[in-house]
Design an enzyme around this catalytic site. Structure first.
Site, PDB file in Angstrom:
ATOM      1  N   GLN A  88       0.832  -1.197   0.000  1.00 57.02           N
ATOM      2  CA  GLN A  88       0.000   0.000   0.000  1.00 57.02           C
ATOM      3  C   GLN A  88       0.867   1.247   0.000  1.00 57.02           C
ATOM      4  O   GLN A  88       1.613   1.495   0.947  1.00 57.02           O
ATOM      5  CB  GLN A  88      -0.896  -0.011   1.245  1.00 57.02           C
ATOM      6  CG  GLN A  88      -1.739   1.230   1.434  1.00 57.02           C
ATOM      7  CD  GLN A  88      -2.676   1.110   2.624  1.00 57.02           C
ATOM      8  OE1 GLN A  88      -3.288   0.077   2.835  1.00 57.02           O
ATOM      9  NE2 GLN A  88      -2.788   2.165   3.405  1.00 57.02           N
ATOM     10  N   GLY A  89       0.787   2.044  -1.050  1.00 57.57           N
ATOM     11  CA  GLY A  89       1.583   3.256  -1.171  1.00 57.57           C
ATOM     12  C   GLY A  89       0.791   4.485  -0.785  1.00 57.57           C
ATOM     13  O   GLY A  89       0.324   5.240  -1.661  1.00 57.57           O
ATOM     14  N   TYR A  90       0.645   4.716   0.506  1.00 53.58           N
ATOM     15  CA  TYR A  90      -0.109   5.874   1.003  1.00 53.58           C
ATOM     16  C   TYR A  90       0.812   6.889   1.684  1.00 53.58           C
ATOM     17  O   TYR A  90       1.032   7.980   1.193  1.00 53.58           O
ATOM     18  CB  TYR A  90      -1.191   5.408   1.992  1.00 53.58           C
ATOM     19  CG  TYR A  90      -2.509   5.029   1.367  1.00 53.58           C
ATOM     20  CD1 TYR A  90      -2.611   4.708   0.024  1.00 53.58           C
ATOM     21  CD2 TYR A  90      -3.666   4.975   2.126  1.00 53.58           C
ATOM     22  CE1 TYR A  90      -3.819   4.357  -0.540  1.00 53.58           C
ATOM     23  CE2 TYR A  90      -4.883   4.627   1.575  1.00 53.58           C
ATOM     24  CZ  TYR A  90      -4.966   4.315   0.238  1.00 53.58           C
ATOM     25  OH  TYR A  90      -6.167   3.975  -0.302  1.00 53.58           O
ATOM     26  N   SER A 127       4.354  -1.490   4.231  1.00 56.26           N
ATOM     27  CA  SER A 127       4.451  -2.857   4.733  1.00 56.26           C
ATOM     28  C   SER A 127       4.690  -3.841   3.598  1.00 56.26           C
ATOM     29  O   SER A 127       3.985  -3.818   2.576  1.00 56.26           O
ATOM     30  CB  SER A 127       3.165  -3.251   5.471  1.00 56.26           C
ATOM     31  OG  SER A 127       2.909  -2.368   6.536  1.00 56.26           O
ATOM     32  N   GLU A 139     -10.173  -1.613   6.311  1.00 56.37           N
ATOM     33  CA  GLU A 139      -9.000  -2.003   7.086  1.00 56.37           C
ATOM     34  C   GLU A 139      -9.379  -2.624   8.415  1.00 56.37           C
ATOM     35  O   GLU A 139      -8.597  -3.323   9.022  1.00 56.37           O
ATOM     36  CB  GLU A 139      -8.107  -0.772   7.317  1.00 56.37           C
ATOM     37  CG  GLU A 139      -6.684  -1.114   7.641  1.00 56.37           C
ATOM     38  CD  GLU A 139      -5.761   0.075   7.499  1.00 56.37           C
ATOM     39  OE1 GLU A 139      -4.541  -0.124   7.559  1.00 56.37           O
ATOM     40  OE2 GLU A 139      -6.259   1.207   7.337  1.00 56.37           O
ATOM     41  N   SER A 188      -2.996   7.867  13.368  1.00 55.01           N
ATOM     42  CA  SER A 188      -2.635   8.156  14.753  1.00 55.01           C
ATOM     43  C   SER A 188      -3.882   8.389  15.596  1.00 55.01           C
ATOM     44  O   SER A 188      -4.976   8.662  15.089  1.00 55.01           O
ATOM     45  CB  SER A 188      -1.744   9.396  14.810  1.00 55.01           C
ATOM     46  OG  SER A 188      -2.480  10.550  14.446  1.00 55.01           O
TER      47      SER A 188
END
Length: 384
Positions: free
Chosen positions: A115-117, A152, A236, A361
């Protein structure tokens, strides 16, 4: 929702438990294990049965599978991101061609995803991404330039779904697109592992230097990236949260056992903390069951993240109390030439320090709840 396991669910659970017991020890590596899961039809249980090579299961059966997997000695999953994040997103927003191209290899365990966030300047503030994607003159591909971080399993992945800015000069959530990018592009994509406090490197930096993605591999259309990205984040949490809690229960049991062995359980403060952790874990399970399968509850994922992140971090701290002074030192046979090693409870403590940061967060989760659920005034842009 009313939640209970039927006799058919228990039959499904027994099948899952027996298969895992028979095959978990045969896994040579994580990729071969994904293919074994795919061959047996255990990938994509929550998808519709629509010719993608998966078999379907009810919601309660998906929970049973997830719980049995967490209880087994099966290897960690490498296909979670493709199966549980990208696939539901394609089912909701993808074209028929995209579904036909990408879902069968995920179901077979043949293609792994990352996942490229997050970016160095846009972690929890996802709307601040600066990675750019520009169309080539021929119009068939985008060229992507930028950097992602905390990605990840990028070192194992075949593909990455990348949130990038496709409209020059756009700001915040405008002008973003979600692109499906092949990782096998030497010289155009570089993956650098990030060594953590635990000594492991599950996360990576990913650098895009003119990486190419096909125009037809934009999910939700050009400029629709923010809507698609928010939809993806909603996937998610869910069934996987209940499986996660099985792992939490095993960790708590280990902490209790350690406290008894070291004598720290004789301390009434430690005993109180152990009981509190047990009670909070039970409350988390019932909250997860209550919200499982519900729709329209924009705050449920944020509440779940706040609950488990703080709980797990406190468990890590409690683990160190249970260990006593021995928690501060490494193995007895440690030497400068030996690899960096931690026992299970030390690893739990160090890794859980990040729980309240990654995946959104605590501050971001509270803002989501305040603005989208409670209807409080939005946080001023540019506020410190």
């Amino acid at each position: 929702m009313e939640f209970g396991f039927t006799p058919q669910d228990e039959e499904f659970r027994a099948e899952a438990r027996a298969w895992l017991a028979a095959h978990a020890g045969d896994a040579r590596d994580r990729r071969s294990w994904e293919r074994a899961l795919g061959k047996a039809g255990w990938i994509g249980l929550g998808w519709p049965e629509d010719g993608y090579g998966n078999r379907t299961a009810t919601l309660t059966q998906q929970v049973a599978w997830a719980e049995e997997y967490a209880r087994s000695a099966a290897p960690p999953r490498s296909g979670h991101i493709g199966e549980n994040l990208l696939a539901p997103t394609l089912l909701a927003h993808g074209t028929d061609d995209q579904k036909a191209r990408f879902l069968p290899p995920i179901a077979a365990g043949d293609e792994l995803w990352c996942q490229g966030y997050s970016e160095p300047g846009a972690g929890s503030d996802l709307a601040g991404v600066r990675t750019a994607a520009a169309r080539e003159p021929a119009g068939t591909h985008y060229r992507i330039t930028g950097q992602k971080i905390w990605t990840s399993l990028a070192h194992e992945a075949d593909w990455c779904f990348v949130l990038a800015r496709t409209e020059p000069g756009s700001h915040r959530h405008h002008g973003l697109s979600l692109l499906l990018v092949p990782m096998d592009q030497p010289g155009r994509i570089e993956v650098r592992p990030i060594r953590q406090l635990t000594g492991t490197s599950e996360f990576n930096e990913v650098f895009f230097d003119g990486a190419r993605a096909r125009v037809e591999h934009v999910v939700g259309g050009e400029g629709g990236g923010w809507r698609v990205a928010m939809s993806l984040l909603g996937f998610e949490r869910g069934v996987s949260t209940l499986a996660q809690q099985i792992g939490f229960a095993a960790e708590l049991e280990r902490v209790v056992r350690t406290a008894v062995e070291t004598g720290t359980a004789d301390d009434p403060v430690v005993r109180d903390l152990l009981v509190r952790q047990w009670a909070e874990l039970r409350a988390m399970r019932w909250n997860a069951l209550r919200t499982l399968g519900s729709t329209g509850d924009a705050g449920a994922p944020s509440v779940a993240k706040l609950l488990w992140a703080g709980w797990h971090q406190r468990l890590g701290e409690l683990a160190m109390l249970a260990r006593g002074a021995a928690a501060t030192v490494g193995p007895v046979d440690w030497s400068p030439a030996a690899p960096y090693e931690l026992d299970a409870l030390q690893h739990l403590f160090l890794f859980s320090r990040a729980d309240t940061i990654y995946g959104g967060s605590d501050q971001i989760q509270r803002t989501i709840i305040a603005e989208r659920v409670l209807g409080l005034p939005r946080e001023p842009k540019g506020a410190a």
